[in-house]
Design a protein around this motif. Structure first.
Motif, PDB file in Angstrom:
ATOM      1  N   GLU A 133       0.995  -1.167   0.131  1.00 43.61           N
ATOM      2  CA  GLU A 133      -0.099   0.100   0.056  1.00 43.61           C
ATOM      3  C   GLU A 133       0.694   1.398   0.090  1.00 43.61           C
ATOM      4  N   TYR A 134       1.945   1.181   0.753  1.00 40.01           N
ATOM      5  CA  TYR A 134       2.844   2.325   0.721  1.00 40.01           C
ATOM      6  C   TYR A 134       3.467   2.675  -0.697  1.00 40.01           C
ATOM      7  N   ARG A 135       3.902   1.673  -1.341  1.00 40.17           N
ATOM      8  CA  ARG A 135       4.348   1.938  -2.786  1.00 40.17           C
ATOM      9  C   ARG A 135       3.262   2.272  -3.692  1.00 40.17           C
ATOM     10  N   ALA A 136       2.109   1.638  -3.454  1.00 37.43           N
ATOM     11  CA  ALA A 136       0.891   2.040  -4.422  1.00 37.43           C
ATOM     12  C   ALA A 136       0.473   3.481  -4.323  1.00 37.43           C
ATOM     13  N   ASN A 137       0.676   4.030  -3.031  1.00 40.53           N
ATOM     14  CA  ASN A 137       0.243   5.512  -2.950  1.00 40.53           C
ATOM     15  C   ASN A 137       1.323   6.354  -3.411  1.00 40.53           C
ATOM     16  N   LEU A 138       2.531   5.864  -3.086  1.00 37.46           N
ATOM     17  CA  LEU A 138       3.735   6.556  -3.882  1.00 37.46           C
ATOM     18  C   LEU A 138       3.582   6.758  -5.272  1.00 37.46           C
ATOM     19  N   GLY A 139       3.154   5.712  -6.026  1.00 37.18           N
ATOM     20  CA  GLY A 139       2.837   5.746  -7.103  1.00 37.18           C
ATOM     21  C   GLY A 139       1.746   6.613  -7.715  1.00 37.18           C
ATOM     22  N   ALA A 140       0.671   6.655  -6.912  1.00 36.99           N
ATOM     23  CA  ALA A 140      -0.253   7.507  -7.116  1.00 36.99           C
ATOM     24  C   ALA A 140      -0.046   8.774  -7.231  1.00 36.99           C
ATOM     25  N   VAL A 141       0.945   9.280  -6.490  1.00 37.40           N
ATOM     26  CA  VAL A 141       1.417  10.661  -6.379  1.00 37.40           C
ATOM     27  C   VAL A 141       2.160  11.192  -7.643  1.00 37.40           C
ATOM     28  N   TRP A 142       3.189  10.088  -7.774  1.00 38.65           N
ATOM     29  CA  TRP A 142       3.894  10.346  -9.091  1.00 38.65           C
ATOM     30  C   TRP A 142       2.960  10.320 -10.140  1.00 38.65           C
ATOM     31  N   LEU A 143       1.910   9.685 -10.379  1.00 37.93           N
ATOM     32  CA  LEU A 143       0.858   9.601 -11.525  1.00 37.93           C
ATOM     33  C   LEU A 143       0.537  10.983 -11.599  1.00 37.93           C
ATOM     34  N   GLU A 144      -0.236  11.529 -10.513  1.00 33.30           N
ATOM     35  CA  GLU A 144      -0.636  13.101 -10.533  1.00 33.30           C
ATOM     36  C   GLU A 144       0.395  13.946 -10.875  1.00 33.30           C
ATOM     37  N   LYS A 145       1.755  13.580 -10.576  1.00 31.30           N
ATOM     38  CA  LYS A 145       2.919  14.555 -11.160  1.00 31.30           C
ATOM     39  C   LYS A 145       3.206  14.250 -12.656  1.00 31.30           C
ATOM     40  N   ALA A 146       2.695  13.095 -13.045  1.00 33.78           N
ATOM     41  CA  ALA A 146       2.891  12.977 -14.410  1.00 33.78           C
ATOM     42  C   ALA A 146       1.825  13.643 -15.360  1.00 33.78           C
ATOM     43  N   LYS A 147       0.588  13.772 -14.778  1.00 32.70           N
ATOM     44  CA  LYS A 147      -0.431  14.354 -15.500  1.00 32.70           C
ATOM     45  C   LYS A 147      -0.296  15.783 -15.514  1.00 32.70           C
ATOM     46  N   GLN A 148       0.603  16.365 -14.512  1.00 32.70           N
ATOM     47  CA  GLN A 148       0.964  17.769 -14.737  1.00 32.70           C
ATOM     48  C   GLN A 148       2.339  18.047 -15.440  1.00 32.70           C
ATOM     49  N   LYS A 149       2.570  16.942 -16.056  1.00 31.78           N
ATOM     50  CA  LYS A 149       3.765  16.991 -17.192  1.00 31.78           C
ATOM     51  C   LYS A 149       5.151  17.212 -16.422  1.00 31.78           C
ATOM     52  N   VAL A 150       5.339  16.662 -15.053  1.00 28.16           N
ATOM     53  CA  VAL A 150       6.547  16.795 -14.423  1.00 28.16           C
ATOM     54  C   VAL A 150       7.474  15.786 -15.029  1.00 28.16           C
ATOM     55  N   PRO A 151       8.566  16.327 -15.665  1.00 27.65           N
ATOM     56  CA  PRO A 151       9.630  15.441 -16.044  1.00 27.65           C
ATOM     57  C   PRO A 151      10.033  14.270 -15.350  1.00 27.65           C
ATOM     58  N   GLY A 152       9.995  12.869 -15.810  1.00 35.54           N
ATOM     59  CA  GLY A 152      10.365  11.809 -15.181  1.00 35.54           C
ATOM     60  C   GLY A 152       9.231  11.150 -14.315  1.00 35.54           C
ATOM     61  N   ALA A 153       8.319  11.981 -13.947  1.00 37.56           N
ATOM     62  CA  ALA A 153       7.168  11.554 -12.933  1.00 37.56           C
ATOM     63  C   ALA A 153       6.572  10.267 -13.618  1.00 37.56           C
ATOM     64  N   LEU A 154       6.248   9.906 -14.885  1.00 44.05           N
ATOM     65  CA  LEU A 154       5.804   8.996 -15.388  1.00 44.05           C
ATOM     66  C   LEU A 154       6.507   7.611 -15.129  1.00 44.05           C
ATOM     67  N   ASP A 155       7.635   7.646 -15.515  1.00 40.65           N
ATOM     68  CA  ASP A 155       8.590   6.618 -14.933  1.00 40.65           C
ATOM     69  C   ASP A 155       8.367   5.968 -13.694  1.00 40.65           C
ATOM     70  N   LYS A 156       8.589   7.173 -12.770  1.00 40.56           N
ATOM     71  CA  LYS A 156       8.656   6.882 -11.156  1.00 40.56           C
ATOM     72  C   LYS A 156       7.233   6.249 -10.857  1.00 40.56           C
ATOM     73  N   ALA A 157       6.072   6.787 -11.559  1.00 34.60           N
ATOM     74  CA  ALA A 157       4.689   6.098 -10.932  1.00 34.60           C
ATOM     75  C   ALA A 157       4.642   4.975 -11.589  1.00 34.60           C
ATOM     76  N   THR A 158       5.217   4.552 -12.917  1.00 33.21           N
ATOM     77  CA  THR A 158       5.000   3.045 -13.306  1.00 33.21           C
ATOM     78  C   THR A 158       5.890   2.106 -12.347  1.00 33.21           C
ATOM     79  N   GLU A 159       7.411   2.358 -11.977  1.00 35.08           N
ATOM     80  CA  GLU A 159       7.904   1.918 -11.394  1.00 35.08           C
ATOM     81  C   GLU A 159       7.504   1.564  -9.793  1.00 35.08           C
ATOM     82  N   ALA A 160       7.144   2.657  -9.065  1.00 34.58           N
ATOM     83  CA  ALA A 160       6.279   2.079  -7.943  1.00 34.58           C
ATOM     84  C   ALA A 160       5.075   1.420  -7.892  1.00 34.58           C
ATOM     85  N   LEU A 161       4.412   1.464  -8.760  1.00 33.76           N
ATOM     86  CA  LEU A 161       3.127   0.916  -9.020  1.00 33.76           C
ATOM     87  C   LEU A 161       3.454  -0.708  -9.451  1.00 33.76           C
TER      88      LEU A 161
END
Length: 200
Positions: free
Chosen positions: A76-104
């Protein structure tokens, strides 16, 4: 034992305030914990969850990363970390999509998984242009919760991106059966039908 009881009491207070809609109060309750309680991964996770709900993404990342570092085996900790990175990815933050995918992806490896973990991974895969992988993730989410609206709708999106428009229309109908007024599904169905798609 004393610190564990203190943590339990703090979490109980925070949950009560959160349930009442007082996110600031929930954060304050968590911050009142003693240092021993704050050292627990569960405290960092709870604090991160409140920050996430407050829209404080950077704070949420900081707390979830601490939770994962302290207890890496808790999915659950990693899942929520990934969810936050996903929100960052929606905001076009560089590298966020890769970090979201990795955590999830890591969260799923530690399982058991919640439907939202699969659904969020599917959305990350859609954003990365990997519609086939996304479709598999949405199917996995729906195996756990057949009425998960986000997965029902995004499954239709993945099918359309794969060029499987008739199946996409069927998937949109399934989403609308669950939520007849769901605007994204209504709009997508209208666009598909406007393309001259025939039901077969």
């Amino acid at each position: 034992m004393a610190s564990a009881q203190t943590l339990e009491a703090v979490l109980h207070s925070a949950r009560a305030k959160e349930a009442a809609g007082d996110l600031a109060g929930a954060a304050k309750a968590l911050e009142s914990a003693d240092p021993a309680a704050k050292a627990a991964g569960l405290w960092s996770y709870a604090r991160g969850a409140v920050a996430f709900k407050q829209g404080q993404l950077d704070e949420a990342l900081r707390f979830f990363e601490k939770a994962v570092a302290k207890e890496p085996e808790v999915p659950e900790y990693r899942a929520n970390l990934g969810a936050v990175w996903l929100e960052k990815a929606k905001q076009k933050v560089p590298g966020a999509l890769d970090k979201a995918t990795e955590a999830l992806t890591a969260a799923l490896k530690w399982g058991p998984a919640l439907p939202t973990t699969h659904a969020n991974l599917g959305l990350a895969q859609l954003l990365a242009g990997k519609a086939g992988e996304a479709l598999a993730s949405f199917d996995a989410a729906l195996e756990l919760d057949a009425k998960d609206l986000a997965s029902l709708y995004n499954r239709a999106v993945a099918l359309e991106q794969l060029g499987r428009r008739k199946e996409s229309l069927v998937a949109l109908d399934a989403a609308l059966a669950a939520a007849p007024a769901f605007e994204p599904a209504l709009t997508s169905k209208k666009h598909l039908l406007a393309k001259g798609l025939e039901r077969a």
